[in-house]
Design an enzyme around this catalytic site. Structure first.
Site, PDB file in Angstrom:
ATOM      1  N   TYR A  48      17.825  30.008   6.752  1.00  0.00           N
ATOM      2  CA  TYR A  48      16.666  30.760   7.220  1.00  0.00           C
ATOM      3  C   TYR A  48      16.627  30.831   8.745  1.00  0.00           C
ATOM      4  O   TYR A  48      16.879  29.852   9.445  1.00  0.00           O
ATOM      5  CB  TYR A  48      15.378  30.096   6.737  1.00  0.00           C
ATOM      6  CG  TYR A  48      15.106  30.283   5.260  1.00  0.00           C
ATOM      7  CD1 TYR A  48      14.907  31.537   4.708  1.00  0.00           C
ATOM      8  CD2 TYR A  48      15.030  29.169   4.412  1.00  0.00           C
ATOM      9  CE1 TYR A  48      14.645  31.703   3.354  1.00  0.00           C
ATOM     10  CE2 TYR A  48      14.761  29.311   3.061  1.00  0.00           C
ATOM     11  CZ  TYR A  48      14.573  30.589   2.534  1.00  0.00           C
ATOM     12  OH  TYR A  48      14.318  30.736   1.200  1.00  0.00           O
ATOM     13  N   LYS A  89       0.837  -1.198   0.000  1.00  0.00           N
ATOM     14  CA  LYS A  89       0.000   0.000   0.000  1.00  0.00           C
ATOM     15  C   LYS A  89       0.872   1.248   0.000  1.00  0.00           C
ATOM     16  O   LYS A  89       2.082   1.184   0.249  1.00  0.00           O
ATOM     17  CB  LYS A  89      -0.918   0.000   1.229  1.00  0.00           C
ATOM     18  CG  LYS A  89      -0.180  -0.034   2.551  1.00  0.00           C
ATOM     19  CD  LYS A  89      -1.123  -0.064   3.730  1.00  0.00           C
ATOM     20  CE  LYS A  89      -0.337  -0.097   5.040  1.00  0.00           C
ATOM     21  NZ  LYS A  89      -1.196   0.043   6.216  1.00  0.00           N
ATOM     22  N   ARG A 107     -10.331   1.008  15.537  1.00  0.00           N
ATOM     23  CA  ARG A 107     -10.430   1.696  14.252  1.00  0.00           C
ATOM     24  C   ARG A 107     -11.507   1.003  13.419  1.00  0.00           C
ATOM     25  O   ARG A 107     -12.575   1.553  13.201  1.00  0.00           O
ATOM     26  CB  ARG A 107      -9.079   1.690  13.525  1.00  0.00           C
ATOM     27  CG  ARG A 107      -7.974   2.444  14.221  1.00  0.00           C
ATOM     28  CD  ARG A 107      -6.748   2.627  13.348  1.00  0.00           C
ATOM     29  NE  ARG A 107      -6.313   1.381  12.720  1.00  0.00           N
ATOM     30  CZ  ARG A 107      -5.210   1.270  11.982  1.00  0.00           C
ATOM     31  NH1 ARG A 107      -4.448   2.332  11.774  1.00  0.00           N
ATOM     32  NH2 ARG A 107      -4.866   0.114  11.445  1.00  0.00           N
ATOM     33  N   MET A 116      13.392  24.396   1.135  1.00  0.00           N
ATOM     34  CA  MET A 116      12.600  23.627   0.179  1.00  0.00           C
ATOM     35  C   MET A 116      13.480  22.803  -0.759  1.00  0.00           C
ATOM     36  O   MET A 116      13.133  21.673  -1.118  1.00  0.00           O
ATOM     37  CB  MET A 116      11.700  24.555  -0.645  1.00  0.00           C
ATOM     38  CG  MET A 116      10.768  23.813  -1.591  1.00  0.00           C
ATOM     39  SD  MET A 116       9.725  24.915  -2.581  1.00  0.00           S
ATOM     40  CE  MET A 116       8.676  25.612  -1.309  1.00  0.00           C
TER      41      MET A 116
END
Length: 358
Positions: free
Chosen positions: A255, A34, A132, A303
């Site tokens: 940063y 998955k 669940r 990023m």
């Protein structure tokens, strides 16, 4: 070309599958693929997992991708179908469903004849304390016995909430409930072991085991590494040094200027960042590996770039930097990030180049 790269080692994946066979020699293996094979890429991984007995996925779309790639092993939808319209697609493609609530039972019965004619198993989920999905003990025994009487082939299924925790009291509660239901519904096939449980409770392997994270060479335990468990990391996530800077005491990096040098040091800028899926928030110091040596990440992750300390290292432009893999384990990166290896593997973006090694 930017050198952020994800390498998939298929030999390592085959090795880990064989570890499952060693640990659960009498059980059939449902390899969990998955979430794009835990971020590794289904297409790259299926060939190495061709020796598995079956696959496990979260939804119909994931199952159909496997069928489109030509694999014919049984596939179990571990959350079942999400609408009655999906039932006919399930039957047409020889897929098997978990049922965990009444509406799914109704949809299954509406397609009873076709489902049974295809000799498809129905996996009935026990909610033994994770809360669940699934039926509680008071109702699941009757549900299974009715399904069996109607001609369905059933598998009793359960998922541990704390298999990675040595002495959690819920473990015994879950085991006892599962064994009670198994006995009350005998004869019935059974499946309750995920990666952690495969290692811890071999007596519970029963008919099917469902390995996930261990296939990909990461540990399901916080206090044991992949090496401890004789697993081989399948993914190596790497990038390259694209710039070198020498900074002096008192100069800051990145940063927010959170890192301030206390002495002269050489920094390397590496072409990786949170845009690639590399985590930004590190409550603890994180490291990367260069030629087998670990060295710290300096300042904030951006990023597209990170800075690392290469003072005293032979690390010219273009040097490969391992973000995680065989030297810097993903579990260690995850621990520094305050999360688990599963999350880091699954949240990689599509931007890094993907390659597989046979």
């Amino acid at each position: 070309m930017r050198q952020a790269t994800v390498y998939i080692d298929r030999e390592a994946l085959q090795y880990n599958l064989n570890r499952v066979k060693q640990l659960a020699p009498t059980a059939q293996i449902v390899s969990m693929v998955k979430a794009n094979a835990y971020g590794h890429g289904v297409k790259d991984c299926l060939a190495a997992l061709s020796g598995t007995d079956a696959f496990g996925v979260a939804c119909l779309e994931e199952a159909l991708e496997i069928r489109e790639l030509g694999y014919q092993q049984p596939i179990t939808l571990i959350e079942g179908v999400f609408s009655e319209d999906e039932m006919q697609v399930v039957i047409d493609n020889n897929l098997e469903c978990i049922v965990h609530q009444q509406q799914q039972l109704d949809w299954l019965r509406a397609h009873k004849d076709a489902y049974i004619a295809k000799n498809l198993k129905v996996w009935v989920k026990l909610n033994s304390g994770m809360n669940r999905l699934g039926f509680k003990v008071a109702e699941i025994i009757e549900i299974i016995n009715v399904l069996k009487a109607e001609g369905f082939t059933c598998v009793l299924a359960m998922h541990f909430a704390n298999a990675d925790a040595e002495n959690h009291p819920l473990n015994e509660q879950q085991k006892n409930q599962f064994l009670h239901v198994k006995e009350a519904c005998a004869p019935i096939m059974a499946s309750c072991c995920n990666s952690a449980a495969i290692f811890k409770w071999p007596e519970l392997n029963f008919d099917f085991v469902r390995p996930g994270i261990m296939l990909y060479g990461a540990s399901p335990f916080a206090d044991q590494t992949a090496d401890d468990l004789d697993l081989k990391p399948v993914m190596t996530f790497s990038a390259a040094i694209i710039a070198l800077n020498t900074i002096q005491a008192g100069e800051s990096v990145g940063y927010g200027s959170h890192f301030v040098a206390t002495e002269e040091m050489q920094l390397a800028i590496v072409s990786i960042g949170y845009g690639d899926g590399y985590p930004r928030a590190f409550p603890k110091q994180n490291y990367v590996s260069i030629q087998g040596q670990t060295t710290p990440v300096i300042g904030r992750v951006a990023m597209d770039m990170i800075a690392i300390d290469v003072t005293g290292l032979n690390a010219p432009l273009g040097t490969k930097v391992e973000l995680w893999g065989k030297n810097r384990l993903v579990d260690d990166v995850a621990q520094a990030n305050g999360t688990i290896g599963y999350e880091l593997l699954c949240r990689l973006s599509a931007r890094p180049i993907r390659k597989s090694k046979i």
